[in-house]
Design a protein around this motif. Structure first.
Motif, PDB file in Angstrom:
ATOM      1  N   LEU A 106       0.798  -1.227   0.000  1.00 43.45           N
ATOM      2  CA  LEU A 106       0.000   0.000   0.000  1.00 43.45           C
ATOM      3  C   LEU A 106       0.830   1.277   0.000  1.00 43.45           C
ATOM      4  CD1 LEU A 106      -2.799  -0.927   2.533  1.00 43.45           C
ATOM      5  CD2 LEU A 106      -2.960  -0.791   0.067  1.00 43.45           C
ATOM      6  N   LEU A 107       2.138   1.143  -0.222  1.00 47.17           N
ATOM      7  CA  LEU A 107       2.931   2.364  -0.280  1.00 47.17           C
ATOM      8  C   LEU A 107       2.491   3.194  -1.472  1.00 47.17           C
ATOM      9  CD1 LEU A 107       6.534   1.132   0.428  1.00 47.17           C
ATOM     10  CD2 LEU A 107       4.978   2.257   1.993  1.00 47.17           C
ATOM     11  N   ASN A 108       2.679   4.505  -1.371  1.00 45.00           N
ATOM     12  CA  ASN A 108       2.323   5.365  -2.501  1.00 45.00           C
ATOM     13  C   ASN A 108       0.906   5.122  -2.983  1.00 45.00           C
ATOM     14  OD1 ASN A 108       4.550   7.030  -2.931  1.00 45.00           O
ATOM     15  ND2 ASN A 108       5.660   5.365  -3.893  1.00 45.00           N
ATOM     16  N   LEU A 139       4.854  11.665   4.806  1.00 46.36           N
ATOM     17  CA  LEU A 139       6.255  11.780   4.418  1.00 46.36           C
ATOM     18  C   LEU A 139       6.884  10.415   4.264  1.00 46.36           C
ATOM     19  CD1 LEU A 139       8.433  13.976   4.036  1.00 46.36           C
ATOM     20  CD2 LEU A 139       9.088  13.557   6.380  1.00 46.36           C
ATOM     21  N   LEU A 140       6.546   9.543   5.195  1.00 46.60           N
ATOM     22  CA  LEU A 140       7.173   8.227   5.239  1.00 46.60           C
ATOM     23  C   LEU A 140       6.620   7.313   4.158  1.00 46.60           C
ATOM     24  CD1 LEU A 140       9.277   7.493   7.198  1.00 46.60           C
ATOM     25  CD2 LEU A 140       7.595   6.435   8.641  1.00 46.60           C
ATOM     26  N   VAL A 141       5.336   7.376   3.938  1.00 42.25           N
ATOM     27  CA  VAL A 141       4.667   6.350   3.159  1.00 42.25           C
ATOM     28  C   VAL A 141       4.644   6.652   1.654  1.00 42.25           C
ATOM     29  CG1 VAL A 141       2.164   6.377   2.731  1.00 42.25           C
ATOM     30  CG2 VAL A 141       3.115   4.835   4.426  1.00 42.25           C
ATOM     31  N   THR A 142       5.052   7.868   1.280  1.00 40.00           N
ATOM     32  CA  THR A 142       5.046   8.188  -0.147  1.00 40.00           C
ATOM     33  C   THR A 142       6.439   8.565  -0.607  1.00 40.00           C
ATOM     34  OG1 THR A 142       4.606  10.513   0.309  1.00 40.00           O
ATOM     35  CG2 THR A 142       2.714   9.109  -0.064  1.00 40.00           C
ATOM     36  N   THR A 143       6.830   8.030  -1.743  1.00 37.49           N
ATOM     37  CA  THR A 143       8.066   8.502  -2.340  1.00 37.49           C
ATOM     38  C   THR A 143       7.763   9.180  -3.665  1.00 37.49           C
ATOM     39  OG1 THR A 143       8.281   6.297  -3.227  1.00 37.49           O
ATOM     40  CG2 THR A 143       9.667   6.876  -1.357  1.00 37.49           C
ATOM     41  N   TYR A 145       2.303  14.091  -2.536  1.00 32.77           N
ATOM     42  CA  TYR A 145       2.625  15.033  -1.460  1.00 32.77           C
ATOM     43  C   TYR A 145       1.402  15.776  -0.988  1.00 32.77           C
ATOM     44  CZ  TYR A 145       7.726  14.942  -1.644  1.00 32.77           C
ATOM     45  OH  TYR A 145       9.034  14.603  -1.558  1.00 32.77           O
ATOM     46  N   SER A 157       2.145   1.656 -10.572  1.00 31.15           N
ATOM     47  CA  SER A 157       3.347   1.688  -9.743  1.00 31.15           C
ATOM     48  C   SER A 157       3.386   0.477  -8.831  1.00 31.15           C
ATOM     49  CB  SER A 157       3.387   2.979  -8.938  1.00 31.15           C
ATOM     50  OG  SER A 157       2.148   3.220  -8.355  1.00 31.15           O
ATOM     51  N   ASP A 158       2.207  -0.020  -8.447  1.00 29.99           N
ATOM     52  CA  ASP A 158       2.195  -1.229  -7.613  1.00 29.99           C
ATOM     53  C   ASP A 158       2.721  -2.411  -8.408  1.00 29.99           C
ATOM     54  OD1 ASP A 158       1.160   0.225  -5.596  1.00 29.99           O
ATOM     55  OD2 ASP A 158      -0.898  -0.379  -5.945  1.00 29.99           O
ATOM     56  N   LYS A 208       6.327  -2.228  -8.473  1.00 25.36           N
ATOM     57  CA  LYS A 208       6.925  -2.592  -7.201  1.00 25.36           C
ATOM     58  C   LYS A 208       6.913  -4.104  -7.017  1.00 25.36           C
ATOM     59  CE  LYS A 208       7.416   1.229  -4.483  1.00 25.36           C
ATOM     60  NZ  LYS A 208       7.036   2.214  -5.499  1.00 25.36           N
ATOM     61  N   TRP A 262      17.078   9.404  -2.067  1.00 28.55           N
ATOM     62  CA  TRP A 262      16.383  10.104  -1.000  1.00 28.55           C
ATOM     63  C   TRP A 262      17.314  11.123  -0.386  1.00 28.55           C
ATOM     64  CZ3 TRP A 262      13.182   6.022   2.166  1.00 28.55           C
ATOM     65  CH2 TRP A 262      12.213   5.494   1.324  1.00 28.55           C
ATOM     66  N   SER A 306      14.067  12.327  -4.237  1.00 29.66           N
ATOM     67  CA  SER A 306      12.835  12.430  -3.464  1.00 29.66           C
ATOM     68  C   SER A 306      13.161  13.028  -2.107  1.00 29.66           C
ATOM     69  CB  SER A 306      12.244  11.026  -3.323  1.00 29.66           C
ATOM     70  OG  SER A 306      11.062  11.041  -2.602  1.00 29.66           O
ATOM     71  N   TYR A 307      12.493  14.122  -1.785  1.00 27.73           N
ATOM     72  CA  TYR A 307      12.765  14.780  -0.514  1.00 27.73           C
ATOM     73  C   TYR A 307      12.058  14.032   0.609  1.00 27.73           C
ATOM     74  CZ  TYR A 307      12.313  18.323   3.143  1.00 27.73           C
ATOM     75  OH  TYR A 307      12.330  18.991   4.334  1.00 27.73           O
ATOM     76  N   LYS A 308      12.800  13.649   1.641  1.00 28.31           N
ATOM     77  CA  LYS A 308      12.192  12.861   2.710  1.00 28.31           C
ATOM     78  C   LYS A 308      12.274  13.544   4.063  1.00 28.31           C
ATOM     79  CE  LYS A 308      10.693   9.157   2.188  1.00 28.31           C
ATOM     80  NZ  LYS A 308       9.279   8.895   1.910  1.00 28.31           N
ATOM     81  N   ALA A 339      13.537   7.299   7.564  1.00 27.99           N
ATOM     82  CA  ALA A 339      12.750   6.786   6.442  1.00 27.99           C
ATOM     83  C   ALA A 339      13.519   5.688   5.729  1.00 27.99           C
ATOM     84  CB  ALA A 339      12.413   7.921   5.479  1.00 27.99           C
ATOM     85  N   GLU A 354      12.067  -1.896   1.002  1.00 26.51           N
ATOM     86  CA  GLU A 354      11.633  -0.883   0.047  1.00 26.51           C
ATOM     87  C   GLU A 354      12.654   0.242  -0.048  1.00 26.51           C
ATOM     88  OE1 GLU A 354       8.917  -0.595  -1.794  1.00 26.51           O
ATOM     89  OE2 GLU A 354       7.946  -2.456  -1.158  1.00 26.51           O
TER      90      GLU A 354
END
Lengths: 282, 462, 294
Positions: A142-144, A220-224, A229, B3-4, B7, B51, B81-83, B92, B101
């Motif tokens: 379920l990321l992103n 922030l954590l779960v989306t790259t 955003y 995208s899934d 992945k 990242w 990618s800004y984290k 992260a 990941e």
């Protein structure tokens, strides 16, 4: 009010105005900051009156967006925040209504266990479970995704607790009357309980919408993928710099823009308050 | 959705034997990515995720570098990618690694070096990454202090230098003049700083002499390095996990004593939490005339110092301790390649690193941001371009970090859990300022508490 | 614990109703929380390569650390102050708004609006307001003869975070008090007025007891907020300093876990924090809920 006491009314207004000034002052400050040029307030006491740059700051934020460093334009981030906030608010209210209803109006084994399991979600800080929650979400693929952004946040218990409090105040006579009329539990829920809960639902919607709107750490954590955003991630990006100085005027302009949708929600929900007032006269 | 799919493809192929099914991996990746990257028609490019913690303008410049690389070839695409802040980015990356990941590249601040180096199973060290993928790799081309900091005990560089900085001194030329001092001469020694600050305050030109950011990094670690004083055993921690802190020596105690004395007199003002986060406004508002902080703050300082001219100078030293101050030490961050990705991806990482360290790219990045030029070639290029002549003060940082011959005490510090140790130092410094401890007591206590933190790290990583 | 006298007799329906929330809770909360509890008994490196089971060592280290005991006291002071301050101010404002029928909506909007400021931004705004160099508050305080430097003075730092944290909650409490006040039937207050009770008497004998379900809800929520959700504001203003004077429990969890990457200790601290709040909540349910009138 019932009798006419002018001095009390005056006092009331006074209290309210002082209250508003105190409570709104920081927001006012943000507004002031958004109307000045960059660097105007790191150099002396922050000014108290609006500056001349309002139009240009806001236009810059809306068009270029926070397009520094690959963030999508502001409208896109606003849209993401909107979707997330609505899903969270509606989702939480829906499942909490059902759970609170079950706990208050039925007796069944493990009733209290269920209540405490749900209630415990209030008591372990996010930061500590964030890494394991991330692992769970990643394993579910379920990321992103909007699901990953919202589902873990629906797990909390504030709404269930509030509804429980409210349901406990419903007089037993109402239920008995419904049963005498032959209404089953579902009918009772839909036709009687829900309308009565309108005020609480409205208040909760405001709170939960804003809760979803202001999420920072989890998105922030779960989306790259930067197309997910949220507005707050974008704002923090501008404001928390490692080695350089933030451009406060732009940051504050973004902050003010980010606050508009919640304000609209507050205004809109208030109509339901007034309606609730008339109907809850039992 | 798509995208899934990408992945899933990546994850499945990661769990297979890497060597045997390389072509199958590439196929999986390519199909998935071709579906996702509809912006680049018909190109099956390998994605290299990066990242980072650079935001606002720094982030913009970083993206420009990534775009430059992407446009220069069509086999790989680097996706920055800004984290969040440095700690958030590291967390992260760790969370992502534990969930399989992880990105290909992550930017980690120098304080996290100890943690990264100890995580041998998580990193793909730069030196072997480059040679394995056939990229030219000449460590001597890099700035010596930089490579020294990021190498293991065998001298192999583990992470790619990217944005390194060192602290310098900024000062307010206008206030100097108003106080009757020479605009072009910043103080060289602490004794000079003290007299100049007093003169500034007495003349009323400013209400405070100096302030500083990062009390731990600037006023303790760098102080020790510049005066050739040890910070910890085992070569400041480079020698192994069993190191202990020793920064409660006479020079450090004397300096902290002085800072407290000067704070009481008003010559020095402490800039706020985390050892100095609130110091910048003091300088911009012309409250304090002198300000010590990272060389990378240069752009921000100039932007915010609208009403006065800013001068630059190296950090002051104690002339009664040494006549030849050593080099200052590194701050900033480097890029680490994380393990567990496909070999294709690492080929892209290696090529990107080559691009990144080319003189043109490095010179541009350094000139735009105030970070140090990582390679000698980039520094030479800047000199050729006349950049340093046209912009006075820009070479102070690099001169300061390369002056003299480095000793074991000036190579830098490498300790695990350094973030926590620095917090302890900030707290003890605050206790000192509030008068509840003397400098010796504060430093002793910091060493004692710091050693507990080090033993924790040692236990967790061996 | 309060329950209703009359209930519906269905056997399976309640389980069906509970299912969605329980499912989400088990998957996204209980499971990760169990992992966190497991971590509290281990020592591991951040990346998870070496994990050693160390029994209660993380916990015993906590209680031997004077910093932790300091944290406990600071947290108590903080939580009580924030709850009292934000709830009482919100109640006053809600009662006031309830009296003023015409400009009711405007006041309510203005007073709830600040809740919409994201926590990360709230911290920044307070940083601006109280910054000793550029802030408006120290400027005013200096005019009154008070020298403000929360970077060096621990008590001032505590005042700052109490004010900043309470501010945020006033809007929240206000909104729920307003909603609660609106379900107090006007007929009751009118009858009391006819009987000669003044406005204050009416409030204490009628309105406040009827408001008690809401008040109880807010009491629990506010204490929770103070104990768990305030690390953002502290991070932006004082970062736990100076010298640990604002280092409340949840901030320590954040600093040790997130910033220091010490997973075991941070997990142990969270478990202790969770147990403290569970006990507090249980006490509240047992002793205070009795006074609540449903």
């Amino acid at each position: 009010m019932v009798e006419n006491r002018p001095w009390l009314s005056l006092l009331t207004h006074l209290v309210l105005m002082v209250g508003v000034i105190v409570v709104v002052f920081p927001v006012y400050l943000a507004f002031i900051a958004s109307t000045h040029g960059g660097g105007d307030f790191m150099r002396g006491v922050v000014p108290l009156l609006p500056g001349p740059h309002m139009i240009e700051n806001y236009t810059q934020m809306l068009t270029e967006g926070i397009s520094t460093a690959g963030a999508p334009p502001l409208w896109r981030m606003l849209l993401n925040s909107l979707i997330i906030a609505v899903i969270i608010a509606v989702g939480k209210i829906a499942i909490s209504l059902l759970s609170a209803y079950a706990i208050v109006f039925f007796k069944f084994p493990f009733r209290m266990v269920a209540f405490w399991i749900i209630f415990i979600t209030l008591m372990l800080p996010v930061e500590v479970r964030i890494i394991p929650t991330f692992a769970v979400v990643a394993n579910l693929g379920l990321l992103n995704s909007y699901a990953g952004l919202t589902l873990p946040l629906i797990a909390s218990a504030t709404a269930t607790f509030l509804f429980r409090q409210f349901f406990l105040t419903i007089p037993d006579e109402l239920m008995e009357a419904a049963r005498v009329d032959g209404a089953g539990p579902i009918k009772f829920f839909r036709d009687i309980l829900l309308p009565l809960s309108r005020t609480n639902i409205a208040a909760l919607f405001v709170i939960l919408f804003i809760y979803g709107w202001v999420q920072y750490l989890w998105p922030l954590l779960v989306t790259t993928d930067s197309k997910y955003y949220t507005v707050v991630v974008g704002i923090k990006r501008l404001a928390a710099t490692a080695d350089a100085e933030p451009q406060w005027h732009l940051v504050m302009a973004a902050v003010m823009l980010a606050m508009l949708p919640p304000v609209l929600v507050v205004i809109f929900m208030q109509r339901l308050f007034v309606k609730g007032l008339v109907e809850t006269e039992k | 959705m798509l995208s899934d799919v990408a992945k899933l493809g990546t994850r499945r192929s990661q769990s297979k034997n890497k060597g045997v099914s390389m072509s199958k991996n590439s196929l999986c990746l390519s199909i998935g990515l071709a579906a996702v990257l509809s912006a680049t028609p018909a190109m099956a490019q390998t994605e290299v995720t990066w990242w980072h913690a650079m935001d606002a303008e720094l982030g913009q410049k970083l993206e420009a570098i990534a775009n430059g690389f992407n446009e220069s070839q069509d086999e790989f695409v680097v996706m920055p990618s800004y984290k969040g802040t440095y700690p958030e980015t590291l967390t992260a990356a760790i969370a992502a690694f534990r969930a399989n990941e992880q990105p290909a590249i992550v930017q980690v601040f120098e304080v996290g070096t100890g943690t990264m180096m100890a995580a041998k199973g998580a990193i793909n060290p730069v030196y072997s990454l480059m040679t394995d993928n056939g990229e030219a790799w000449d460590p001597s081309g890099f700035l010596a202090p930089v490579t020294g900091y990021y190498s293991d005990t065998d001298g192999n560089i583990l992470s790619m230098p990217f944005n390194s900085s060192t602290p310098i001194m900024y000062y307010n030329k206008d206030v100097f003049e108003k106080a009757g001092l020479d605009r072009e001469t910043p103080p060289k020694t602490w004794a000079e700083l003290e007299t100049m600050s007093r003169q500034i305050m007495e003349s009323g030109a400013a209400s405070c002499g100096f302030t500083t950011g990062w009390v731990s990094w600037v006023q303790t670690e760098n102080l020790s390095a510049i005066h050739d004083q040890p910070y910890g055993t085992l070569e400041n921690g480079f020698g192994g996990l069993g190191a202990e802190f020793t920064f409660n020596g006479p020079v450090q105690v004397k300096h902290w004593d002085n800072l407290k004395k000067w704070a009481d007199e008003g010559l020095f003002q402490y800039g706020g939490p985390v050892g100095g986060n609130d110091a910048p406004p003091k300088f911009y508002a012309q409250e304090c005339a002198i300000y010590m902080n990272s060389s990378a703050s240069r752009a921000g300082v100039i932007n915010n110092a609208k009403e006065f001219e800013v001068g630059f100078g190296p950090l002051p030293y104690y002339e009664d301790v040494t006549n030849e101050p050593k080099n200052s030490i590194i701050g900033g961050a480097t890029l680490w390649a994380l393990s567990g990705k496909d070999p294709e991806v690492y080929k892209g990482v290696a090529q990107f690193f080559t691009y990144l360290s080319s003189p043109e790219v490095q010179a541009q990045w350094h000139q735009d941001t105030g970070y140090l030029p990582i390679t000698n070639a980039a520094y030479e290029l800047g000199k050729e371009q006349g950049y340093y002549e046209a912009n006075p003060g820009t070479d102070i940082a690099i001169n300061q970090i390369t002056r003299g011959t480095p000793t074991a005490n000036s190579k830098g510090v490498r300790f695990g859990n350094l973030t926590q140790a620095r917090t302890v130092i900030d707290e003890e410094f605050e206790a000192l300022l509030s008068g509840s401890k003397t400098a010796q007591e504060a430093l002793d206590s910091a060493v004692e508490r710091g050693n507990v933190i080090l033993r924790d790290f040692e236990a967790a990583n061996s | 614990m309060q329950t209703k006298r009359t209930i519906f007799p269905n056997k399976w329906l309640p389980y069906a109703l509970l299912a969605p929330q329980l499912a989400v809770t088990l998957v996204f909360f209980i499971w990760p929380a169990a992992q966190a509890v497991k971590s509290s008994f281990e020592r591991e490196d951040p990346f998870g390569f070496r994990t050693t089971f160390i029994w209660f060592e993380n916990y015993s280290r906590l209680f031997a650390d004077p910093g932790y005991v300091n944290s406990l006291t600071k947290t108590a002071v903080f939580a009580v102050s924030v709850t009292l301050l934000s709830m009482s101010l919100a109640l006053i404002l809600a009662v006031a708004v309830n009296r003023v029928l015409k400009s009711n909506r405007a006041y309510t909007t203005l007073l709830v609006w600040p809740y919409a400021v994201a926590p990360v931004v709230v911290g920044i705004l307070w940083w601006f307001m109280f910054n000793p160099t550029i802030g408006i508050a120290p400027y005013l305080l200096r005019a009154l003869g008070v020298s403000w430097n929360h970077r060096v003075d621990g008590n001032q730092a505590m005042i700052l975070i109490i004010v900043a944290a309470s501010w945020k909650q006033i809007s929240y409490n206000f909104l729920f008090f307003v909603a609660g006040l609106q379900s107090v039937p006007q007929s009751l207050t009118e009858a009391a007025a006819i009987d000669g009770a003044g406005p204050f008497k009416r409030f204490w004998t009628i309105v406040f007891p009827l408001l008690s379900p809401t008040t109880f809800f807010l009491l629990i929520v506010n204490i929770n907020y103070a104990m768990f959700d305030t690390f953002g504001i502290i991070d932006a203003t004082t970062s736990g300093g100076p010298n640990q004077s604002t280092n409340i429990l949840v901030y320590k969890v954040y600093a040790d876990g997130f910033l220091g990457l010490n997973i075991g200790s941070s997990a142990a601290q969270s478990v202790v924090l969770m147990l403290i709040v569970i006990v507090l909540t249980a006490i509240q349910f047992r002793y205070i809920e009795r006074r609540v009138q449903y």
